[in-house]
Design an enzyme around this catalytic site. Structure first.
Site, mmCIF file in Angstrom:
data_model
loop_
_atom_site.group_PDB
_atom_site.id
_atom_site.type_symbol
_atom_site.label_atom_id
_atom_site.label_comp_id
_atom_site.label_asym_id
_atom_site.label_seq_id
_atom_site.Cartn_x
_atom_site.Cartn_y
_atom_site.Cartn_z
ATOM 1 N N HIS A 21 0.839 -1.201 0.000
ATOM 2 C CA HIS A 21 0.000 0.000 0.000
ATOM 3 C C HIS A 21 0.877 1.256 0.000
ATOM 4 C CE1 HIS A 21 -3.528 2.469 1.511
ATOM 5 N NE2 HIS A 21 -2.513 3.216 1.890
ATOM 6 N N GLU A 22 1.850 1.294 0.897
ATOM 7 C CA GLU A 22 2.736 2.459 0.988
ATOM 8 C C GLU A 22 3.635 2.582 -0.238
ATOM 9 O OE1 GLU A 22 2.423 4.774 3.157
ATOM 10 O OE2 GLU A 22 0.876 3.701 4.277
#
Length: 373
Positions: free
Chosen positions: A60-61
């Site tokens: 996600h990051e």
């Protein structure tokens, strides 16, 4: 971020794990081992499930970070914390389209992972989607056969949660980007902050009335995150275009590497200065920085007669007179320093920028709509 261990590097981005991350693993082991009655097997299930979930958090990051790099935004690192991950970007683009793509990239990664897990479930003839009652039941049972469904639902939940239109979640940035397509960036931020804090108030009220103090803590987190984002954009707007040379202290007190700490104590008591540039005796070339913390540690360890050169910092952030003041302020906050020497192109000391200088500039500019000429 201090107290972090580097795991690996992707596209120039260091992925780190904070030492407190072990707390979530301990909690997971206890939660799945004790509450389910499965003992060490449940504890192992909890640890594995948590680690796999944080693989999704890392992706996600990385979704945010790689999209940011595409637009030329430097990303220093990604740090995994017990409550999630944090991408340390140098700045957030003010172009709405760019911010929108960077913000939405993270949740889209989670939805893509969920879709992939559903496809894997179809191939293996295993259930990747379950109903809410089934999910609640599975949380009380350390069942390896339910891992696929657990990770699918977790990724869907992670993506949807981050799309809540409130800072510091991705949804707050998505909302601001959409608003900024039709209004000024600062006004768009203020509107997004108001929406986010309104949602936080309602969430906190709901949690308080229902006795769910976890929701209250989340509401406090959202309220404070939204306020911090709003304040940062306000400061950037006020300081826009102002150079370091306009706000710095132009003739700060300096010391040499040969001065005793007793002289620094005298200067500290007789002036309002707490941090001192260290320059060569024969000229004003900067060679170090003596902070108040350095001085206190030096006094405790070596006494009044210790030389400045023995306790000063030799690696420290510095600015140039033509640097933007807001960028210098962000650098000082990131490096956790109260003062930063200002040097010219030849390496000679031109001034000292302190947190007090920045605060004074902000107050004066806030009171003067026309700013400085």
């Amino acid at each position: 971020m201090s107290w972090s261990i580097k795991l690996f590097r992707v596209k120039g981005i260091d992925v780190k794990v904070h030492l407190t991350f072990v707390l979530i693993l301990i909690w997971a082991a206890y939660r799945w081992g004790s509450d389910t009655g499965a003992g060490w097997q449940g504890a192992l299930f909890g640890v594995v499930a948590t680690l796999l979930l944080f693989v999704a958090v890392t992706l996600h990051e990385l979704g945010h970070s790689l999209q940011a790099i595409k637009y030329g935004v430097p990303v220093r690192d990604i740090t995994l914390l017990p409550l999630g991950g944090v991408s340390q970007m140098e700045e957030i683009p003010e172009k709405p389209g760019q911010e929108l793509r960077i913000a939405i990239a993270g949740p889209l990664v989670n939805f893509a992972i969920a879709a992939l897990l559903i496809a894997v479930g179809a191939v293996l003839q295993a259930r990747a989607l379950i109903t809410l009652p089934e999910l609640v039941q599975s949380l009380g049972d350390a069942n390896w056969a339910g891992m696929l469904a657990y990770l699918t639902i977790a990724n869907l939940a992670l993506g949807l949660f981050n799309l809540i239109p409130a800072f510091p979640m991705d949804g707050g940035r998505v909302l601001r980007a959409l608003l900024a397509l039709r209004m000024d960036y600062t006004k768009a931020t203020a509107t997004a902050v108001a929406v986010g804090q309104g949602l936080a108030f309602l969430l906190g009220l709901w949690g308080f009335m229902g006795g769910d103090f976890t929701l209250v803590l989340i509401a406090i987190f959202v309220w404070m995150g939204a306020g911090q984002e709003g304040k940062q954009v306000e400061v950037k707007s006020v300081l826009r275009g102002i150079k370091v040379g306009q706000a710095m202290t132009r003739q700060p007190q300096t010391v040499s590497i040969y001065d005793p700490l007793s002289r620094v104590v005298e200067l500290t008591l007789s002036t309002s200065q707490a941090d001192f540039p260290v320059t060569e005796v024969e000229n004003s070339r900067l060679v170090g920085l003596l902070t108040q913390d350095d001085m206190l540690k030096g006094l405790q360890a070596h006494g009044m007669d210790a030389r400045v050169g023995r306790v000063m910092e030799t690696k420290f952030p510095a600015a140039a007179p033509d640097d933007l003041l807001f960028e210098a302020q962000q650098r000082m906050a990131r490096d956790r320093v109260r003062a930063m020497p200002v040097v010219d192109a030849s390496g000679h000391l031109a001034g000292l920028l302190t947190a007090e200088d920045i605060n004074e500039a902000y107050r004066l500019l806030s009171a003067s709509p026309k700013g400085w000429g």
